[in-house]
Design a protein around this motif. Structure first.
Motif, PDB file in Angstrom:
ATOM      1  N   GLY A  67       5.454  17.900  -8.173  1.00  0.00           N
ATOM      2  CA  GLY A  67       6.876  17.829  -8.512  1.00  0.00           C
ATOM      3  C   GLY A  67       7.646  19.030  -7.995  1.00  0.00           C
ATOM      4  O   GLY A  67       8.769  18.901  -7.512  1.00  0.00           O
ATOM      5  N   GLY A  68       7.034  20.209  -8.070  1.00  0.00           N
ATOM      6  CA  GLY A  68       7.666  21.415  -7.545  1.00  0.00           C
ATOM      7  C   GLY A  68       7.868  21.344  -6.046  1.00  0.00           C
ATOM      8  O   GLY A  68       8.904  21.771  -5.520  1.00  0.00           O
ATOM      9  N   LEU A  69       6.883  20.785  -5.343  1.00  0.00           N
ATOM     10  CA  LEU A  69       7.019  20.637  -3.892  1.00  0.00           C
ATOM     11  C   LEU A  69       8.118  19.633  -3.544  1.00  0.00           C
ATOM     12  O   LEU A  69       8.894  19.844  -2.613  1.00  0.00           O
ATOM     13  CB  LEU A  69       5.694  20.188  -3.283  1.00  0.00           C
ATOM     14  N   LEU A  70       8.192  18.557  -4.304  1.00  0.00           N
ATOM     15  CA  LEU A  70       9.196  17.529  -4.037  1.00  0.00           C
ATOM     16  C   LEU A  70      10.613  17.993  -4.356  1.00  0.00           C
ATOM     17  O   LEU A  70      11.542  17.715  -3.592  1.00  0.00           O
ATOM     18  CB  LEU A  70       8.879  16.258  -4.820  1.00  0.00           C
ATOM     19  N   ILE A  71      10.788  18.712  -5.463  1.00  0.00           N
ATOM     20  CA  ILE A  71      12.142  19.101  -5.858  1.00  0.00           C
ATOM     21  C   ILE A  71      12.737  20.086  -4.860  1.00  0.00           C
ATOM     22  O   ILE A  71      13.954  20.126  -4.667  1.00  0.00           O
ATOM     23  CB  ILE A  71      12.179  19.675  -7.298  1.00  0.00           C
ATOM     24  N   GLY A  72      11.890  20.861  -4.187  1.00  0.00           N
ATOM     25  CA  GLY A  72      12.387  21.821  -3.206  1.00  0.00           C
ATOM     26  C   GLY A  72      13.233  21.172  -2.132  1.00  0.00           C
ATOM     27  O   GLY A  72      14.284  21.684  -1.755  1.00  0.00           O
ATOM     28  N   GLY A  73      12.819  20.041  -1.621  1.00  0.00           N
ATOM     29  CA  GLY A  73      13.578  19.351  -0.579  1.00  0.00           C
ATOM     30  C   GLY A  73      14.522  18.303  -1.123  1.00  0.00           C
ATOM     31  O   GLY A  73      15.661  18.190  -0.703  1.00  0.00           O
ATOM     32  N   TRP A  74      14.058  17.549  -2.091  1.00  0.00           N
ATOM     33  CA  TRP A  74      14.832  16.419  -2.604  1.00  0.00           C
ATOM     34  C   TRP A  74      16.005  16.865  -3.473  1.00  0.00           C
ATOM     35  O   TRP A  74      17.060  16.222  -3.484  1.00  0.00           O
ATOM     36  CB  TRP A  74      13.914  15.505  -3.407  1.00  0.00           C
ATOM     37  N   GLY A  75      15.851  17.974  -4.188  1.00  0.00           N
ATOM     38  CA  GLY A  75      16.874  18.379  -5.148  1.00  0.00           C
ATOM     39  C   GLY A  75      18.087  19.057  -4.557  1.00  0.00           C
ATOM     40  O   GLY A  75      19.108  19.197  -5.233  1.00  0.00           O
ATOM     41  N   ARG A  76      18.023  19.461  -3.313  1.00  0.00           N
ATOM     42  CA  ARG A  76      19.158  20.157  -2.694  1.00  0.00           C
ATOM     43  C   ARG A  76      20.398  19.277  -2.668  1.00  0.00           C
ATOM     44  O   ARG A  76      20.346  18.115  -2.285  1.00  0.00           O
ATOM     45  CB  ARG A  76      18.810  20.573  -1.274  1.00  0.00           C
ATOM     46  N   GLY A  77      21.498  19.855  -3.085  1.00  0.00           N
ATOM     47  CA  GLY A  77      22.766  19.142  -3.035  1.00  0.00           C
ATOM     48  C   GLY A  77      22.979  18.189  -4.192  1.00  0.00           C
ATOM     49  O   GLY A  77      24.015  17.559  -4.282  1.00  0.00           O
ATOM     50  N   ARG A  78      22.022  18.085  -5.075  1.00  0.00           N
ATOM     51  CA  ARG A  78      22.167  17.188  -6.227  1.00  0.00           C
ATOM     52  C   ARG A  78      22.752  17.964  -7.410  1.00  0.00           C
ATOM     53  O   ARG A  78      22.635  19.174  -7.490  1.00  0.00           O
ATOM     54  CB  ARG A  78      20.829  16.584  -6.594  1.00  0.00           C
ATOM     55  N   HIS A  79      23.354  17.256  -8.320  1.00  0.00           N
ATOM     56  CA  HIS A  79      23.976  17.855  -9.498  1.00  0.00           C
ATOM     57  C   HIS A  79      22.877  18.428 -10.393  1.00  0.00           C
ATOM     58  O   HIS A  79      22.075  17.678 -10.938  1.00  0.00           O
ATOM     59  CB  HIS A  79      24.791  16.783 -10.234  1.00  0.00           C
ATOM     60  N   ARG A  80      22.853  19.740 -10.529  1.00  0.00           N
ATOM     61  CA  ARG A  80      21.761  20.394 -11.267  1.00  0.00           C
ATOM     62  C   ARG A  80      21.719  19.991 -12.734  1.00  0.00           C
ATOM     63  O   ARG A  80      20.642  19.827 -13.303  1.00  0.00           O
ATOM     64  CB  ARG A  80      21.888  21.906 -11.142  1.00  0.00           C
ATOM     65  N   GLY A  81      22.872  19.842 -13.357  1.00  0.00           N
ATOM     66  CA  GLY A  81      22.905  19.444 -14.764  1.00  0.00           C
ATOM     67  C   GLY A  81      22.259  18.089 -14.983  1.00  0.00           C
ATOM     68  O   GLY A  81      21.493  17.896 -15.932  1.00  0.00           O
ATOM     69  N   ARG A  82      22.549  17.158 -14.089  1.00  0.00           N
ATOM     70  CA  ARG A  82      21.940  15.827 -14.212  1.00  0.00           C
ATOM     71  C   ARG A  82      20.430  15.889 -13.979  1.00  0.00           C
ATOM     72  O   ARG A  82      19.661  15.174 -14.625  1.00  0.00           O
ATOM     73  CB  ARG A  82      22.580  14.863 -13.218  1.00  0.00           C
ATOM     74  N   LEU A  83      20.008  16.723 -13.035  1.00  0.00           N
ATOM     75  CA  LEU A  83      18.571  16.878 -12.792  1.00  0.00           C
ATOM     76  C   LEU A  83      17.865  17.427 -14.031  1.00  0.00           C
ATOM     77  O   LEU A  83      16.776  16.969 -14.392  1.00  0.00           O
ATOM     78  CB  LEU A  83      18.314  17.793 -11.597  1.00  0.00           C
ATOM     79  N   VAL A  84      18.483  18.407 -14.678  1.00  0.00           N
ATOM     80  CA  VAL A  84      17.890  18.993 -15.880  1.00  0.00           C
ATOM     81  C   VAL A  84      17.718  17.931 -16.957  1.00  0.00           C
ATOM     82  O   VAL A  84      16.637  17.776 -17.532  1.00  0.00           O
ATOM     83  CB  VAL A  84      18.750  20.179 -16.394  1.00  0.00           C
ATOM     84  N   VAL A  85      18.778  17.192 -17.238  1.00  0.00           N
ATOM     85  CA  VAL A  85      18.721  16.163 -18.286  1.00  0.00           C
ATOM     86  C   VAL A  85      17.724  15.069 -17.906  1.00  0.00           C
ATOM     87  O   VAL A  85      16.914  14.633 -18.737  1.00  0.00           O
ATOM     88  CB  VAL A  85      20.124  15.570 -18.551  1.00  0.00           C
ATOM     89  N   THR A  86      17.743  14.631 -16.657  1.00  0.00           N
ATOM     90  CA  THR A  86      16.810  13.607 -16.189  1.00  0.00           C
ATOM     91  C   THR A  86      15.365  14.098 -16.308  1.00  0.00           C
ATOM     92  O   THR A  86      14.480  13.358 -16.752  1.00  0.00           O
ATOM     93  CB  THR A  86      17.116  13.215 -14.729  1.00  0.00           C
ATOM     94  N   GLY A  87      15.142  15.340 -15.922  1.00  0.00           N
ATOM     95  CA  GLY A  87      13.790  15.899 -16.009  1.00  0.00           C
ATOM     96  C   GLY A  87      13.282  15.971 -17.429  1.00  0.00           C
ATOM     97  O   GLY A  87      12.150  15.588 -17.719  1.00  0.00           O
ATOM     98  N   TYR A  88      14.133  16.447 -18.346  1.00  0.00           N
ATOM     99  CA  TYR A  88      13.706  16.541 -19.743  1.00  0.00           C
ATOM    100  C   TYR A  88      13.469  15.158 -20.345  1.00  0.00           C
ATOM    101  O   TYR A  88      12.519  14.954 -21.091  1.00  0.00           O
ATOM    102  CB  TYR A  88      14.721  17.318 -20.573  1.00  0.00           C
ATOM    103  N   ALA A  89      14.320  14.210 -20.022  1.00  0.00           N
ATOM    104  CA  ALA A  89      14.124  12.839 -20.513  1.00  0.00           C
ATOM    105  C   ALA A  89      12.835  12.256 -19.935  1.00  0.00           C
ATOM    106  O   ALA A  89      12.060  11.600 -20.646  1.00  0.00           O
ATOM    107  CB  ALA A  89      15.322  11.971 -20.155  1.00  0.00           C
ATOM    108  N   GLY A  90      12.596  12.487 -18.648  1.00  0.00           N
ATOM    109  CA  GLY A  90      11.366  12.000 -18.017  1.00  0.00           C
ATOM    110  C   GLY A  90      10.119  12.620 -18.614  1.00  0.00           C
ATOM    111  O   GLY A  90       9.099  11.947 -18.786  1.00  0.00           O
ATOM    112  N   MET A  91      10.185  13.911 -18.954  1.00  0.00           N
ATOM    113  CA  MET A  91       9.054  14.559 -19.608  1.00  0.00           C
ATOM    114  C   MET A  91       8.746  13.880 -20.936  1.00  0.00           C
ATOM    115  O   MET A  91       7.588  13.590 -21.251  1.00  0.00           O
ATOM    116  CB  MET A  91       9.365  16.036 -19.872  1.00  0.00           C
ATOM    117  N   ALA A  92       9.794  13.626 -21.718  1.00  0.00           N
ATOM    118  CA  ALA A  92       9.603  12.989 -23.026  1.00  0.00           C
ATOM    119  C   ALA A  92       9.025  11.581 -22.867  1.00  0.00           C
ATOM    120  O   ALA A  92       8.113  11.192 -23.598  1.00  0.00           O
ATOM    121  CB  ALA A  92      10.931  12.933 -23.777  1.00  0.00           C
ATOM    122  N   LEU A  93       9.520  10.824 -21.904  1.00  0.00           N
ATOM    123  CA  LEU A  93       8.988   9.481 -21.667  1.00  0.00           C
ATOM    124  C   LEU A  93       7.534   9.534 -21.211  1.00  0.00           C
ATOM    125  O   LEU A  93       6.712   8.698 -21.614  1.00  0.00           O
ATOM    126  CB  LEU A  93       9.842   8.738 -20.641  1.00  0.00           C
ATOM    127  N   GLY A  94       7.203  10.515 -20.377  1.00  0.00           N
ATOM    128  CA  GLY A  94       5.825  10.669 -19.926  1.00  0.00           C
ATOM    129  C   GLY A  94       4.879  10.974 -21.071  1.00  0.00           C
ATOM    130  O   GLY A  94       3.757  10.472 -21.123  1.00  0.00           O
TER     131      GLY A  94
END
Length: 192
Positions: free
Chosen positions: A84-111
């Motif tokens: 996930g760390g390797l993927l976020i380095g390239g994929w996360g650029r230019g994306r809304h950081r706040g949405r990524l944070v919320v999505t990540g935390y929600a995904g962690m809980a679902l996992g």
């Protein structure tokens, strides 16, 4: 950040640390975005913190395994985090950081909830690896966002206060997770 001339004169005392934490808390309280990030971080440590306590019993009771199964679960979680760390380095650029944070935390809980539903070690490994991978959607943007929005003058205080709050929750989480695992079951604890 302290000017170079002042760095050597900083005295680390209980009073100084308490004052710094107080200033960090005060800043967090006044800044809604920072407070929201701190609360999300604390909540994530609350459910993520159950894993090291509950997973050994889960591996044995729910999955019929033992120490090897527990080791595979932890390995899968950390492998997911690395990927996930390797993927976020390239994929996360230019994306809304706040949405990524919320999505990540929600995904962690679902996992983690999916981990509780797993019936085989392979299913459990896949669920915990996915949770680990998605966690990087939150962790990396979380700190980048805090560093962007908190002024230099408060950054060290806010980051250290945030980390203290998040990790300060862990003793409570460990105790509660152990109690819940015995009282309600390991699967149910992951769901809760």
């Amino acid at each position: 950040a302290l000017p170079a001339a002042e760095r050597g004169r900083v005295t680390l005392t209980v009073r100084a640390v308490t004052r710094e934490i107080g200033e960090g808390l005060d800043y967090m309280r006044r800044q809604r975005a920072v407070l929201t990030l701190a609360i999300l971080g604390i909540l994530s440590h609350t459910y993520w913190g159950a894993i090291p306590v509950v997973a050994p019993a889960f591996a044995t009771r729910a999955l019929g395994g033992g120490p090897a199964t527990y080791g595979l679960l932890l390995s899968s979680m950390n492998l997911g985090m690395v990927l996930g760390g390797l993927l976020i380095g390239g994929w996360g650029r230019g994306r809304h950081r706040g949405r990524l944070v919320v999505t990540g935390y929600a995904g962690m809980a679902l996992g983690i909830a999916a981990l509780g539903a797993a019936r085989t070690p392979a299913e459990a490994m896949a669920a915990i690896a996915a949770s680990g991978a998605v966690s990087m959607l939150s962790v990396v943007p979380f700190f980048a966002l805090l560093q962007d929005i908190v002024p230099d003058r408060y950054r060290g205080r806010v980051l250290s206060t945030d980390e203290s709050l998040e990790h300060g929750m862990l003793p409570l989480v460990y105790g509660a997770a152990g109690y819940l695992a015995d009282a309600a079951g390991t699967r149910e604890t992951f769901w809760i």
